[in-house]
Motif scaffolding. Structure first.
Motif, PDB file in Angstrom:
ATOM      1  N   LEU A   1      28.322  35.742  43.328  1.00 17.85           N
ATOM      2  CA  LEU A   1      29.243  34.692  42.870  1.00 17.85           C
ATOM      3  C   LEU A   1      30.556  35.303  42.385  1.00 17.85           C
ATOM      4  O   LEU A   1      31.640  34.782  42.687  1.00 17.85           O
ATOM      5  N   GLY A   2      30.446  36.426  41.638  1.00 23.76           N
ATOM      6  CA  GLY A   2      31.650  37.090  41.172  1.00 23.76           C
ATOM      7  C   GLY A   2      32.504  37.573  42.334  1.00 23.76           C
ATOM      8  O   GLY A   2      33.724  37.408  42.349  1.00 23.76           O
ATOM      9  N   PHE A   3      31.842  38.133  43.346  1.00 21.92           N
ATOM     10  CA  PHE A   3      32.536  38.624  44.544  1.00 21.92           C
ATOM     11  C   PHE A   3      33.239  37.472  45.264  1.00 21.92           C
ATOM     12  O   PHE A   3      34.405  37.587  45.682  1.00 21.92           O
ATOM     13  N   PHE A   4      32.516  36.368  45.393  1.00 20.62           N
ATOM     14  CA  PHE A   4      33.067  35.157  45.995  1.00 20.62           C
ATOM     15  C   PHE A   4      34.343  34.738  45.272  1.00 20.62           C
ATOM     16  O   PHE A   4      35.373  34.463  45.907  1.00 20.62           O
ATOM     17  N   GLY A   5      34.284  34.750  43.950  1.00 15.81           N
ATOM     18  CA  GLY A   5      35.446  34.352  43.167  1.00 15.81           C
ATOM     19  C   GLY A   5      36.614  35.302  43.341  1.00 15.81           C
ATOM     20  O   GLY A   5      37.763  34.875  43.455  1.00 15.81           O
ATOM     21  N   VAL A   6      36.316  36.613  43.388  1.00 16.41           N
ATOM     22  CA  VAL A   6      37.392  37.602  43.561  1.00 16.41           C
ATOM     23  C   VAL A   6      38.115  37.370  44.875  1.00 16.41           C
ATOM     24  O   VAL A   6      39.341  37.455  44.953  1.00 16.41           O
ATOM     25  N   LEU A   7      37.349  37.032  45.929  1.00 17.76           N
ATOM     26  CA  LEU A   7      37.979  36.812  47.229  1.00 17.76           C
ATOM     27  C   LEU A   7      38.702  35.474  47.292  1.00 17.76           C
ATOM     28  O   LEU A   7      39.750  35.358  47.924  1.00 17.76           O
ATOM     29  N   LEU A   8      38.146  34.468  46.629  1.00 18.34           N
ATOM     30  CA  LEU A   8      38.644  33.107  46.817  1.00 18.34           C
ATOM     31  C   LEU A   8      39.850  32.785  45.942  1.00 18.34           C
ATOM     32  O   LEU A   8      40.831  32.210  46.423  1.00 18.34           O
ATOM     33  N   ARG A   9      39.780  33.165  44.674  1.00 17.34           N
ATOM     34  CA  ARG A   9      40.779  32.690  43.724  1.00 17.34           C
ATOM     35  C   ARG A   9      42.124  33.367  43.923  1.00 17.34           C
ATOM     36  O   ARG A   9      42.188  34.538  44.313  1.00 17.34           O
ATOM     37  N   ARG A  10      43.206  32.625  43.633  1.00 21.92           N
ATOM     38  CA  ARG A  10      44.547  33.169  43.772  1.00 21.92           C
ATOM     39  C   ARG A  10      45.212  33.455  42.430  1.00 21.92           C
ATOM     40  O   ARG A  10      46.277  34.029  42.384  1.00 21.92           O
ATOM     41  N   ASN A  11      44.561  33.032  41.354  1.00 24.97           N
ATOM     42  CA  ASN A  11      45.103  33.291  40.022  1.00 24.97           C
ATOM     43  C   ASN A  11      44.577  34.641  39.541  1.00 24.97           C
ATOM     44  O   ASN A  11      43.375  34.855  39.451  1.00 24.97           O
ATOM     45  N   THR A  12      45.477  35.571  39.239  1.00 21.78           N
ATOM     46  CA  THR A  12      45.065  36.927  38.872  1.00 21.78           C
ATOM     47  C   THR A  12      44.103  36.943  37.693  1.00 21.78           C
ATOM     48  O   THR A  12      43.158  37.726  37.664  1.00 21.78           O
ATOM     49  N   LEU A  13      44.338  36.061  36.724  1.00 21.26           N
ATOM     50  CA  LEU A  13      43.477  36.040  35.540  1.00 21.26           C
ATOM     51  C   LEU A  13      42.054  35.646  35.906  1.00 21.26           C
ATOM     52  O   LEU A  13      41.089  36.246  35.424  1.00 21.26           O
ATOM     53  N   VAL A  14      41.913  34.639  36.785  1.00 22.98           N
ATOM     54  CA  VAL A  14      40.567  34.199  37.166  1.00 22.98           C
ATOM     55  C   VAL A  14      39.885  35.257  38.025  1.00 22.98           C
ATOM     56  O   VAL A  14      38.677  35.483  37.901  1.00 22.98           O
ATOM     57  N   VAL A  15      40.667  35.947  38.876  1.00 23.32           N
ATOM     58  CA  VAL A  15      40.114  37.066  39.658  1.00 23.32           C
ATOM     59  C   VAL A  15      39.546  38.114  38.709  1.00 23.32           C
ATOM     60  O   VAL A  15      38.452  38.647  38.917  1.00 23.32           O
ATOM     61  N   PHE A  16      40.277  38.366  37.633  1.00 26.60           N
ATOM     62  CA  PHE A  16      39.840  39.342  36.651  1.00 26.60           C
ATOM     63  C   PHE A  16      38.557  38.894  35.956  1.00 26.60           C
ATOM     64  O   PHE A  16      37.636  39.693  35.731  1.00 26.60           O
ATOM     65  N   MET A  17      38.468  37.595  35.646  1.00 29.83           N
ATOM     66  CA  MET A  17      37.237  37.052  35.038  1.00 29.83           C
ATOM     67  C   MET A  17      36.050  37.234  35.974  1.00 29.83           C
ATOM     68  O   MET A  17      34.949  37.592  35.538  1.00 29.83           O
ATOM     69  N   CYS A  18      36.279  37.009  37.273  1.00 31.72           N
ATOM     70  CA  CYS A  18      35.187  37.159  38.237  1.00 31.72           C
ATOM     71  C   CYS A  18      34.753  38.616  38.339  1.00 31.72           C
ATOM     72  O   CYS A  18      33.566  38.916  38.510  1.00 31.72           O
ATOM     73  N   LEU A  19      35.719  39.547  38.188  1.00 31.32           N
ATOM     74  CA  LEU A  19      35.377  40.976  38.154  1.00 31.32           C
ATOM     75  C   LEU A  19      34.447  41.269  36.982  1.00 31.32           C
ATOM     76  O   LEU A  19      33.470  42.010  37.116  1.00 31.32           O
ATOM     77  N   GLU A  20      34.757  40.659  35.832  1.00 27.85           N
ATOM     78  CA  GLU A  20      33.902  40.836  34.657  1.00 27.85           C
ATOM     79  C   GLU A  20      32.500  40.328  34.932  1.00 27.85           C
ATOM     80  O   GLU A  20      31.511  40.920  34.514  1.00 27.85           O
TER      81      GLU A  20
END
Lengths: 170, 102
Positions: free
Chosen positions: B19-38
């Motif tokens: 799910l985190g990986f999915f979010g990193v690929l999908l989201r365009r907001n840097t902050l949310v990408v960072f949250m998905c990395l966490e």
């Protein structure tokens, strides 16, 4: 009872993680991240790692998510919140997600990992004394390296957030 | 007492990571990408704790301790970089950070 709690926490964690990905508002995403971390902390308690559950809540839920919320509000990206996902990235991400889940599926169906019953294994993670013992003997060097890393990170953050106007401003 | 098996914990960890990986690929907001990395990082810690518990060792737990520390430092530095980026470009949308492309 423990089994029910496990499924409850697992479902809670996964659902909140999906919320992080799906929520278009960054503040809501941060809140979902918080809920997901609480779920993971619950799973840690189920695994008898009480200290780690506490630390996860303290460091992640307490400090990291608060920092995220602070930056989200500082940068105020509201005008962009309603932008919807594009088709091609959506498709590519779904393919990657599906591939990871398929790998997970093969692991579940063909996996050779034997799982011993929990009461036959000592719960070392519940023993605080063991953490201290390990950190000061086997992992003494990593502890010092981590300390140094924190110092460097602190200096780096100070340098990054300082306003820098030109070569004469050093 | 019936408890969940190692495989079940690893599945939860794997789904969380996916799910985190999915979010990193999908989201365009840097902050949310960072949250998905966490989220991906936390998924790996869950796997470590589960392995440690089911094998009766202490090392996985201590590694999680270190991972938590590194993650805290990483978040501080990452958010400082994002703030610096926002100061420079007035945006944190990944679509608009394409000055290398043209």
């Amino acid at each position: 009872m423990a089994q029910i709690l496990f499924y409850l926490f697992a479902a809670f964690t996964i659902a909140s993680a999906a919320g992080v990905v799906a929520n278009k508002n960054a503040v809501n995403a941060a809140m979902c991240l918080l809920l997901s971390l609480v779920g993971v902390a619950g799973l840690f308690v189920q695994l008898d790692a009480y200290l780690l559950a506490f630390l996860l809540l303290l460091v992640y839920a307490g400090a990291v998510v608060a920092l995220f919320l602070f930056i989200v509000m500082l940068l105020d990206t509201k005008s962009r919140a309603s932008a919807s996902f594009k088709k091609l990235p959506m498709f590519a991400s779904l393919v990657a997600f599906g591939l990871l889940l398929a790998g997970l599926g093969t692991f579940v169906t063909r996996g050779q990992l034997e799982s011993r019953p929990l009461h036959a294994v000592p719960a070392l993670g519940a023993n605080l004394k063991l953490y201290a013992y390990q950190l000061f003997t086997t992992y003494l060097l990593p502890v010092q390296v981590i300390g140094f890393l924190l110092l460097i990170a602190m200096l780096g953050v100070i340098v990054l957030s300082k306003k820098y106007d030109g070569p004469e401003d050093a | 007492m019936i408890t969940a098996s190692l495989n079940e914990y690893l599945v939860i960890s794997g789904v969380l990571f996916a799910l985190g990986f999915f979010g990193v690929l999908l989201r365009r907001n840097t902050l949310v990408v960072f949250m998905c990395l966490e989220l991906m990082l936390v998924a790996s810690t869950l796997a470590l704790v589960a392995f440690s518990r089911f094998n009766g060792t202490m090392d996985g737990n201590v590694f999680v301790f270190f991972i938590l520390t590194v993650a805290a430092a990483e978040v501080a530095v990452g958010l400082a970089i994002i703030v610096a980026l926002f100061r420079l470009r007035q945006t944190i949308q990944l679509d608009e950070l394409n000055s290398l492309k043209n």
